[in-house]
Motif scaffolding. Structure first.
Motif, PDB file in Angstrom:
ATOM      1  N   THR A   9      35.538  38.577  42.657  1.00 18.36           N
ATOM      2  CA  THR A   9      36.858  38.067  43.028  1.00 18.36           C
ATOM      3  C   THR A   9      36.747  36.683  43.661  1.00 18.36           C
ATOM      4  O   THR A   9      37.512  35.770  43.334  1.00 18.36           O
ATOM      5  N   LYS A  64      35.960  34.221  40.919  1.00 23.40           N
ATOM      6  CA  LYS A  64      37.098  34.035  40.013  1.00 23.40           C
ATOM      7  C   LYS A  64      38.062  32.981  40.532  1.00 23.40           C
ATOM      8  O   LYS A  64      38.608  32.178  39.756  1.00 23.40           O
ATOM      9  N   TYR A  65      38.267  32.955  41.850  1.00 21.39           N
ATOM     10  CA  TYR A  65      39.206  32.007  42.433  1.00 21.39           C
ATOM     11  C   TYR A  65      38.512  30.823  43.107  1.00 21.39           C
ATOM     12  O   TYR A  65      39.143  30.038  43.806  1.00 21.39           O
TER      13      TYR A  65
END
Length: 369
Positions: free
Chosen positions: A92, A95-96
């Motif tokens: 996560t 991903k960002y």
């Protein structure tokens, strides 16, 4: 770890990740996000879905769309990720494009009692900030459960209409966990300064003034302030004292005291300044002092002042008054109704949460021996 650069390429651009339920968003949440933003340049906040929260903790008070909107309006938040995973993973963060994750120094666990930040902690991509003492969603729920006649008893037990009893969530003496246990906020000037921008209006700015209780700051308040801000450049919010709010709302309102309400409103990105303990009637002195161009009130009728007069008589007289609809029918009373309607579920939810916290605290203490 991802390397991010500013558009000009001159220095590292640090992206910070926070996630959570953000149910009944209060100044404790805002303070955590303020501290997180100070550790980097860009703050991304992941908000969990209703289904995920119900699975791991129990039903939230606010639905996910309401919670997304509330987090977006906090002044330190740059971006919101809807439906973020309950367990924070390295995938996560990558991903960002986030360098690390930030969370408060409280305990967050899955339904099976696992630390939701275990993976990022072990990878060294976790930072911790201080939890705001004296405020929690659990505490606010407890205050609401003690609000109505059917649930109001300041003793050892909380009785419902059928005469059953359970340990009250409003009693700090019975709380064994420092995280689920209730407490009261102790205000300081430093905390107010941390939340305030401290910027006066710029020359030529159109100043808007609104006033009210803004108790249990919610999406209805948020939508109203957004609409009010659209009428000018600088929005001042006058907050009434606790006795004044109690006079026109009755019962045991306000649920949050004046200092708590001040921080909740200051955290909103639409608000420029707050008047602490504003007079109930909007006077000539107030309008002149702040050079107010327009006084705005919602569609809910304003209760008369002590002498029976209209609190907005002066701005109406000089043509500086406007009624604005928020387009949202949420009220503090409706939030209380949600809590009261599901009070047993919320009590059971917090009992389960506290039991898991105590178990983890004991295991951590044993590991130190």
């Amino acid at each position: 770890m991802p390397e991010n650069k500013l558009p000009n390429g001159h220095k590292d651009f640090v992206k910070v990740w926070c996630d959570g339920c953000y149910d009944m968003v209060h100044f404790g949440h805002a303070n955590s996000l303020r501290q997180a933003k100070a550790l980097g340049d860009y703050l991304i906040v992941g908000v969990h879905t209703d289904a995920e929260i119900t699975k791991h903790k129990g039903p939230p008070v606010f639905n996910e769309q309401e919670r997304y909107k509330m987090v977006r309006a906090i002044k330190w938040v740059d971006e919101v990720v809807e439906g973020a995973p309950y367990v924070t993973s390295l995938a996560t963060l990558d991903k960002y494009g986030c360098d690390f994750c930030v969370h408060g120094d409280d305990i967050t666990m899955t339904a099976d009692g696992q630390d939701t930040y275990k993976e990022v902690k072990e990878a060294g991509r976790y930072r911790e900030v201080q939890r705001t003492a004296g405020i929690s969603t659990t505490d606010l729920v407890g205050r609401m459960l003690l609000l109505t006649r059917n649930h109001f008893r300041q003793g050892q037990y909380e009785y419902d209409v059928d005469g059953e009893h359970s340990t009250t969530m409003g009693q700090c003496s019975s709380a064994r966990s420092p995280y689920t246990g209730c407490s009261r906020f102790l205000p300081t000037t430093q905390k107010i300064m941390q939340f305030s921008d401290g910027k006066p209006p710029e020359p030529g700015d159109r100043v808007i003034y609104v006033a009210g209780a803004f108790d249990l700051f919610h999406v209805g308040h948020l939508d109203f302030l957004e609409k009010a801000r659209q009428h000018g450049d600088y929005l001042i919010v006058g907050l009434h004292t606790d006795p004044v709010v109690n006079r026109y709302k009755g019962s045991n309102y306000p649920i949050m005291n004046l200092h708590e309400r001040v921080l909740s409103v200051l955290a909103c990105k639409y608000v420029s300044e707050v008047v602490i303990g504003a007079p109930y009637s909007v006077t000539k002195d107030l309008v002149d002092h702040f050079e107010v161009a327009l006084v705005i009130h919602g569609e809910t009728p304003a209760a008369p002042d002590d002498d029976g007069s209209d609190p907005y008589e002066y701005p109406k007289k000089i043509g500086k008054f406007k009624t604005v609809s928020s387009g949202n029918d949420m009220t503090t009373e409706k939030i209380v109704d949600r809590i009261i309607k599901n009070h047993k579920e919320f009590i059971n939810r917090n009992k389960r949460k506290e039991a898991k916290e105590i178990e983890l605290i004991k295991s951590l203490e044993q590991a130190k021996v």
